[in-house]
Design a protein around this motif. Sequence first.
Motif, PDB file in Angstrom:
ATOM      1  N   LEU A 185       0.832  -1.210   0.000  1.00  0.00           N
ATOM      2  CA  LEU A 185       0.000   0.000   0.000  1.00  0.00           C
ATOM      3  C   LEU A 185       0.860   1.252   0.000  1.00  0.00           C
ATOM      4  CD1 LEU A 185      -2.801   1.361   0.261  1.00  0.00           C
ATOM      5  CD2 LEU A 185      -2.537   1.151   2.757  1.00  0.00           C
ATOM      6  N   PHE A 186       1.874   1.277   0.848  1.00  0.00           N
ATOM      7  CA  PHE A 186       2.752   2.444   0.904  1.00  0.00           C
ATOM      8  C   PHE A 186       3.606   2.564  -0.350  1.00  0.00           C
ATOM      9  CE2 PHE A 186       1.571   2.827   5.269  1.00  0.00           C
ATOM     10  CZ  PHE A 186       1.912   4.121   5.649  1.00  0.00           C
ATOM     11  N   PHE A 187       4.158   1.424  -0.807  1.00  0.00           N
ATOM     12  CA  PHE A 187       5.089   1.456  -1.933  1.00  0.00           C
ATOM     13  C   PHE A 187       4.400   1.811  -3.253  1.00  0.00           C
ATOM     14  CE2 PHE A 187       7.506  -0.527  -5.359  1.00  0.00           C
ATOM     15  CZ  PHE A 187       8.797  -0.095  -5.084  1.00  0.00           C
ATOM     16  N   LEU A 188       3.184   1.252  -3.450  1.00  0.00           N
ATOM     17  CA  LEU A 188       2.517   1.437  -4.742  1.00  0.00           C
ATOM     18  C   LEU A 188       1.610   2.651  -4.794  1.00  0.00           C
ATOM     19  CD1 LEU A 188       1.539  -2.282  -5.452  1.00  0.00           C
ATOM     20  CD2 LEU A 188       3.455  -0.992  -6.423  1.00  0.00           C
ATOM     21  N   VAL A 189       1.060   3.067  -3.653  1.00  0.00           N
ATOM     22  CA  VAL A 189       0.044   4.121  -3.669  1.00  0.00           C
ATOM     23  C   VAL A 189       0.489   5.362  -2.901  1.00  0.00           C
ATOM     24  CG1 VAL A 189      -2.344   4.702  -3.089  1.00  0.00           C
ATOM     25  CG2 VAL A 189      -1.773   2.374  -3.862  1.00  0.00           C
ATOM     26  N   VAL A 210       0.384   8.170  10.732  1.00  0.00           N
ATOM     27  CA  VAL A 210      -0.867   7.412  10.889  1.00  0.00           C
ATOM     28  C   VAL A 210      -0.563   5.924  11.067  1.00  0.00           C
ATOM     29  CG1 VAL A 210      -2.995   6.708   9.729  1.00  0.00           C
ATOM     30  CG2 VAL A 210      -2.258   9.097   9.632  1.00  0.00           C
ATOM     31  N   LEU A 211       0.354   5.392  10.250  1.00  0.00           N
ATOM     32  CA  LEU A 211       0.754   3.989  10.385  1.00  0.00           C
ATOM     33  C   LEU A 211       1.323   3.726  11.781  1.00  0.00           C
ATOM     34  CD1 LEU A 211       1.480   1.170   9.117  1.00  0.00           C
ATOM     35  CD2 LEU A 211       3.709   2.179   8.556  1.00  0.00           C
ATOM     36  N   ALA A 212       2.243   4.596  12.230  1.00  0.00           N
ATOM     37  CA  ALA A 212       2.884   4.419  13.539  1.00  0.00           C
ATOM     38  C   ALA A 212       1.867   4.520  14.667  1.00  0.00           C
ATOM     39  CB  ALA A 212       3.982   5.460  13.720  1.00  0.00           C
ATOM     40  N   ILE A 251       9.641  -0.611   2.605  1.00  0.00           N
ATOM     41  CA  ILE A 251       9.217   0.547   1.796  1.00  0.00           C
ATOM     42  C   ILE A 251      10.449   1.402   1.487  1.00  0.00           C
ATOM     43  CG2 ILE A 251       6.887   0.573   2.724  1.00  0.00           C
ATOM     44  CD1 ILE A 251       7.633   2.815   4.562  1.00  0.00           C
ATOM     45  N   VAL A 252      10.418   2.097   0.389  1.00  0.00           N
ATOM     46  CA  VAL A 252      11.602   2.823  -0.074  1.00  0.00           C
ATOM     47  C   VAL A 252      11.718   4.134   0.688  1.00  0.00           C
ATOM     48  CG1 VAL A 252      12.739   3.869  -2.056  1.00  0.00           C
ATOM     49  CG2 VAL A 252      11.391   1.792  -2.334  1.00  0.00           C
ATOM     50  N   LEU A 253      12.687   4.186   1.604  1.00  0.00           N
ATOM     51  CA  LEU A 253      12.978   5.439   2.310  1.00  0.00           C
ATOM     52  C   LEU A 253      14.453   5.768   2.130  1.00  0.00           C
ATOM     53  CD1 LEU A 253      10.950   4.984   5.631  1.00  0.00           C
ATOM     54  CD2 LEU A 253      10.377   6.421   3.676  1.00  0.00           C
TER      55      LEU A 253
END
Length: 655
Positions: free
Chosen positions: A420-424, A442-444, A469-471
């Motif tokens: 969800l985070f990576f694609l959207v 929000v996730l945390a 996820i890409v950070l």
Amino acid sequence: MGMFSIATQHVRFAIKLACAIVLALFVGFHFQLETPRWAVLTAAIVAAGPAFAAGGEPWSGAIRYRGMLRIIGTFIGCIAALTIIILMIRAPLLMVLVCCIWAGFCTWVSSLVRVENSYAWGLAGYTALIIVITIQTAPLLTPQFAVERCSEIVIGIVCAIVADLLFSPRSIKQVIDLELDNLLVEQYRLMQLCIQHGDSEQLDAAWGALVRRTAALEGMRGNLLMESSRWSRAGRRLKALNTVSLTLITQACETYIMQNTRPELVNDTWREIFAVPVENAQDVHKQLKRIRRLLVWTGERDTPVTVYSWVAAATRYLLLKRGVVGNTKISAVEEEILQGEVLVRLDSAERHHAMVNFWRTTLSCILGTLFWLWTGWTSGSGAMVMIAVVTSLAMRLPNPRMVAIDFLYGTLAALPLGALFFLVIIPSTQQSMLLLCISLAVLAFFIGIEVQKRQIGSLGALASTINIIVLDNPMTFHFSQFLDSALGQLVGCSLALMVILLVRDNSRTRTGRVLLNQFVFAAVSAMTTNVARRKENHLPALYQQLFLLLNKFPGDVAKFRLALTLIIAHQRLRDAPVPINDDLSAFHRQLRQTADRVIAAGNDDKRRACFTELLEQLDVYQEKLRYWQASPQVTEPVHRLVGMLHKYQHALTTR
């Protein structure tokens, strides 16, 4: 009201966790770190780990202490990695295998040191492995990568600490003050039960609960000292109170045991005065005043020695408790109590358990290496890192299998969350730092709520999601890379769980036997004429071993009673007026050497032979005591100890 307070604490910590992650993310991108992900991941683990362990918002200082352990472990791991790389750069496979052994060694050490410090050694193990694996393609960049890794971790830790300080850290001082009062009431009720010589099962439940509460109070002392240096005086008093509380338990239980053979030991006067019910610490204080007045009239000679010792210990408890509550300057009387005895630490009884942990970590890391080389999978390195993380952190905990399952569930939950985070979310927000921070906050926040409930998979999901996820800087979005990373985590957790299930930990019985023999050694070593040795205080260490026995064998009342009886024998013999002469002194050394050989014996036959020799020597020792005309204060406890060792010989020598 209580439920509202708990809900408030859960929300406050969730906000604290979100703040730590967002702050680490912002600082990482602001200072153009190459991999801000490490700073964010560190902030999340340092903040969420203590909350998961505590089952709620951690006390003030817990996050700071965990952060310092992480820094120490990371630096040890970086130094080890640099050393291994410098020595073995020409043999990459050997280098990775040595690093696997290093990870196992760190797990072995973490299984032997104090639980609160084991986290640093676990980190040292897998940090070295991460560095060695990551630099396989560019070994010359090792020093730069090690420095960057340390810098990012320090930034993440600082962000977690700042967030903790911003959102009202929860002080443990009021809880300690309340627990000191409650503990005193329960100590008095235990003595009431022992004086009345009540039901043995009720007694077992009462003293077992008190041992656990005393151990919990000692843990609170550690949290208080982490909180602020201004509690140092209270910390010294609490350390002494730990010994005093254990002394109260010992004297009360000895009063009960002595009445089994000598019911006339406690007369009706003492039964009547201890029969008065108490509701709070003030009631106990009033009762102690009455008892002290009675002692003035009856005198020490007409008072059971255990009752007299118990009242003296309770008086010291009250004095130290007042000092803890007020955190006042330490008086001369208190200083005398605080410096009265030298605390002794016993050797760990979990050496076999530590060796099992070594093999679990080493074999799982080697298995990951072989899997990586055999498949040539680009994310095989990620699987290896996950294996090292899971095994290093799981081994020291009571149930490693459940920790591995928790990580496995976490990596499964991270697949849809990360996708969800990576694609959207991240592609839609990468042009706005504010939106990116809000999405991660929000996730945390929601995972922070679940972490405090100890929801299985919650901590693993938080760490795994942030990891895949890409950070990085700059951000790149390659779905194949994301999928490889996510599957690598999943495979690593599965392999770690498989090794934990295959390498069975059969050390429980052996640990229990070693613990019981350590109690025997302590009782035997208490028979000494050496003044310095008699001043050594073994009681906290013995009860720490008893607490370990309670955790290893829940519900085994026979083992607890035997261990408690041996502790009582140690305390009684420690205070016994043994005649001072060279003959007895030499025999005391011989007894200690034989008792030590019982603990060190490698098999049942050798152990039984050493134990039989010890019993024969104790029979000779009793003859020597009669020859040197020792008082009944010496001969009676020695006779009880020898009888007990004969009775439980099988339990003490057979696995």
